[in-house]
Design a protein around this motif. Structure first.
Motif, PDB file in Angstrom:
ATOM      1  N   ARG A 129       0.829  -1.215   0.000  1.00 41.03           N
ATOM      2  CA  ARG A 129       0.000   0.000   0.000  1.00 41.03           C
ATOM      3  C   ARG A 129       0.861   1.261   0.000  1.00 41.03           C
ATOM      4  O   ARG A 129       0.556   2.225  -0.702  1.00 41.03           O
ATOM      5  CB  ARG A 129      -0.920   0.011   1.214  1.00 41.03           C
ATOM      6  CG  ARG A 129      -2.016  -1.000   1.127  1.00 41.03           C
ATOM      7  CD  ARG A 129      -2.914  -0.895   2.332  1.00 41.03           C
ATOM      8  NE  ARG A 129      -3.912  -1.961   2.299  1.00 41.03           N
ATOM      9  CZ  ARG A 129      -4.553  -2.401   3.338  1.00 41.03           C
ATOM     10  NH1 ARG A 129      -4.314  -1.866   4.532  1.00 41.03           N
ATOM     11  NH2 ARG A 129      -5.435  -3.358   3.226  1.00 41.03           N
ATOM     12  N   TRP A 133       2.341   1.822  -3.392  1.00 43.89           N
ATOM     13  CA  TRP A 133       1.330   2.346  -4.317  1.00 43.89           C
ATOM     14  C   TRP A 133       1.077   3.825  -4.069  1.00 43.89           C
ATOM     15  O   TRP A 133       0.961   4.617  -5.007  1.00 43.89           O
ATOM     16  CB  TRP A 133       0.019   1.555  -4.201  1.00 43.89           C
ATOM     17  CG  TRP A 133      -0.023   0.411  -5.154  1.00 43.89           C
ATOM     18  CD1 TRP A 133       0.105  -0.910  -4.854  1.00 43.89           C
ATOM     19  CD2 TRP A 133      -0.180   0.472  -6.571  1.00 43.89           C
ATOM     20  NE1 TRP A 133       0.039  -1.667  -5.991  1.00 43.89           N
ATOM     21  CE2 TRP A 133      -0.145  -0.838  -7.070  1.00 43.89           C
ATOM     22  CE3 TRP A 133      -0.346   1.517  -7.470  1.00 43.89           C
ATOM     23  CZ2 TRP A 133      -0.265  -1.142  -8.416  1.00 43.89           C
ATOM     24  CZ3 TRP A 133      -0.467   1.215  -8.826  1.00 43.89           C
ATOM     25  CH2 TRP A 133      -0.427  -0.097  -9.279  1.00 43.89           C
ATOM     26  N   ILE A 161       1.862   6.652  -6.867  1.00 42.78           N
ATOM     27  CA  ILE A 161       0.834   7.573  -7.378  1.00 42.78           C
ATOM     28  C   ILE A 161       1.218   9.025  -7.090  1.00 42.78           C
ATOM     29  O   ILE A 161       1.162   9.882  -7.979  1.00 42.78           O
ATOM     30  CB  ILE A 161      -0.537   7.225  -6.781  1.00 42.78           C
ATOM     31  CG1 ILE A 161      -1.022   5.888  -7.348  1.00 42.78           C
ATOM     32  CG2 ILE A 161      -1.554   8.329  -7.058  1.00 42.78           C
ATOM     33  CD1 ILE A 161      -2.217   5.306  -6.631  1.00 42.78           C
TER      34      ILE A 161
END
Length: 195
Positions: free
Chosen positions: A35, A38, A42
């Protein structure tokens, strides 16, 4: 004791702190690793995209930089050339973000087959790092790309050869057509004065 790079010592330490904090968090809670990566991917990708838009002087991206940078990105330190900042207040931070993204993508060569999306992401983050014109961060490119290509050559030599050819064409085009915008990086000065 510093590395002897002057102001760049401070910036290197400043950029490393968030990554050490994240490493500690991941060590404490390993399930969060995916997580967190990610989220970083992003956030840093979005910042890199804004950096690309700034380098190509897209008006909304140029106007956005005026809200959070303390210098004009088109004339940084009274030197010609455009230093993209992405969504950061300093080009060196964009370089650190792009370097982290580059490392995330390049490390995939060890665990999976490299696909077109990996190659595009490598060039995307490499471009953002170059557009920041943080010359000390160019060392990241000088380390990551040869290592990536070396390991890629072992599994997919044709793709590695095509990447080298494309990289040469890309660098030649940048040298021919982007000299004014890359003016800060192309000036000769000491790395000790490079923030």
């Amino acid at each position: 004791r510093g590395l002897g790079l002057g102001r760049a010592d401070f910036y290197l330490a400043e950029h490393a702190v968030p990554f050490f904090v994240t490493a500690a968090l991941v060590m404490d809670r390993p399930r969060l690793r995916g997580r967190i990566l990610w989220i970083f991917g992003i956030a840093f990708g979005l910042s890199c995209l804004v950096g690309w838009l700034q380098f190509f002087k897209v008006p909304p991206a140029m106007a956005l930089a005026k809200y959070y940078t303390f210098k004009d990105i088109d004339y940084w330190d009274f030197t010609s050339g455009l230093r993209a900042t992405g969504l950061a207040w300093h080009p060196g931070i964009l370089a650190a973000q792009c370097g982290f993204g580059l490392g995330m993508v390049a490390s995939r060569v060890f665990v999976e087959k490299i696909r077109a999306r990996h190659v595009l992401a490598l060039f995307f983050f490499s471009g953002g790092l170059v557009f920041s014109q943080a010359r000390a961060a160019y060392l990241v490119l000088a380390i990551v790309w040869p290592v990536f290509l070396w390991f890629l050559m072992r599994s997919e030599p044709k793709l590695a050869g095509r990447l080298v050819a494309f990289g040469v064409v890309f660098l030649t085009a940048a040298g021919l057509f982007a000299q004014r915008r890359l003016g800060y990086a192309l000036q000769s000065s000491s790395l000790q004065e490079d923030p």
